[in-house]
Enzyme design. Structure first.
Site, mmCIF file in Angstrom:
data_model
loop_
_atom_site.group_PDB
_atom_site.id
_atom_site.type_symbol
_atom_site.label_atom_id
_atom_site.label_comp_id
_atom_site.label_asym_id
_atom_site.label_seq_id
_atom_site.Cartn_x
_atom_site.Cartn_y
_atom_site.Cartn_z
ATOM 1 N N SER A 40 1.077 -1.385 0.023
ATOM 2 C CA SER A 40 0.231 -0.222 0.422
ATOM 3 C C SER A 40 0.894 1.254 0.500
ATOM 4 C CB SER A 40 -1.083 0.092 1.284
ATOM 5 O OG SER A 40 -2.457 0.624 1.222
ATOM 6 N N HIS A 99 -5.115 -1.795 -4.256
ATOM 7 C CA HIS A 99 -6.056 -1.710 -3.662
ATOM 8 C C HIS A 99 -7.060 -1.893 -4.771
ATOM 9 C CE1 HIS A 99 -3.856 -1.956 0.217
ATOM 10 N NE2 HIS A 99 -4.145 -0.717 -0.034
#
Length: 254
Positions: free
Chosen positions: A145, A181
């Site tokens: 991330s 994501h």
């Protein structure tokens, strides 16, 4: 032991459900460790560190060096057979010589959270220059991330608030931008396409949850996944002011 070339593993992955712990480490973390077991840049065989536990440094700046998460990371590492320590920067660095400390690890793993805060704090402490030297010397840099976006020139982030916004001052070790994501946060893809189309972001490589991107130097070597069906894509600007989105072949990790 260093990897055979400057290596970055940028992911939307790394943690898996565990029956007893908050999470466990999955195939993506094992892949990062395996990358560090390759022959060194000097040609020295990598086998001489197979007789000890792989050493991982977790950097949790993006989540404020959360102590409870650090303990969860230690538990996951113990279960996986890794030796894991932390570089903390709040409220001051937990070691005197950051570069020497980080050189003692096989993998540096950067956790998620606020990529904007991560970049600001790292720059205040001189981490970009240190990490760049370590990367060039073959220490495997990896993360999830925010710990993926940071290595690129930019991406999109919720660091500023609930609405996603561009970040364009990444470390720039890798060219272009990075999206994470992509299959679980539906707002990311349309915003990235818009930002690539208007030139705010350069060509952007993206990962679904479970997938990662392996870079050798500044070239994408392959996309991998620990979740069957997770995709990697590349979004580029076309000649008419729109974008082209192409899938990148993905290898399922054992």
């Amino acid at each position: 032991m260093p990897a055979s070339s400057p290596t970055i593993l940028a992911t939307s992955a790394g943690y898996r459900p565990h029956p007893r712990l908050r999470f466990g480490f999955g195939p993506m973390m094992a892949f990062a460790v395996e990358l560090s077991r390759e022959a060194s840049c000097t040609g020295q065989p990598a086998g001489d560190h197979r007789d000890r536990a792989p050493r991982i440094c977790h950097i949790g700046t993006a989540s404020g060096d959360d102590r409870s998460f650090q303990r969860d990371m230690e538990e996951a590492a113990r279960e996986a057979g890794y030796e894991l320590h932390h570089l903390s920067l709040f409220s001051m660095p937990n070691v005197e010589d950051v570069e020497s400390y980080l050189r003692g690890f096989d993998v540096i793993w950067v956790n998620g959270g606020s990529v904007v805060n991560l970049l600001a704090v790292w720059r205040a402490h001189g981490l970009p220059e240190i990490l760049h030297r370590l990367w060039q010397d073959g220490v495997v840099l990896a993360g999830v991330s925010a710990g993926s976006i940071c290595w690129f020139e930019g991406g999109v982030t919720d660091s500023f608030g609930p609405q996603l916004a561009p970040v364009t001052n990444g470390l720039g070790f890798l060219p272009g931008a990075n999206g994470v994501h992509m299959d679980t946060e539906e707002r990311r893809r349309p915003l990235i396409r818009e930002l690539v189309a208007d030139g705010t972001l350069g060509p952007t490589v993206c990962t679904d949850d479970g997938a990662g991107l392996l870079y050798r130097g500044t070239e994408l070597a392959e996309a991998v996944t620990e979740v069957d069906g997770a995709r990697a894509t590349r979004i580029t600007r076309d000649g008419s002011g729109g974008v082209v989105e192409q899938e990148i072949p993905v290898r399922l990790l054992p």
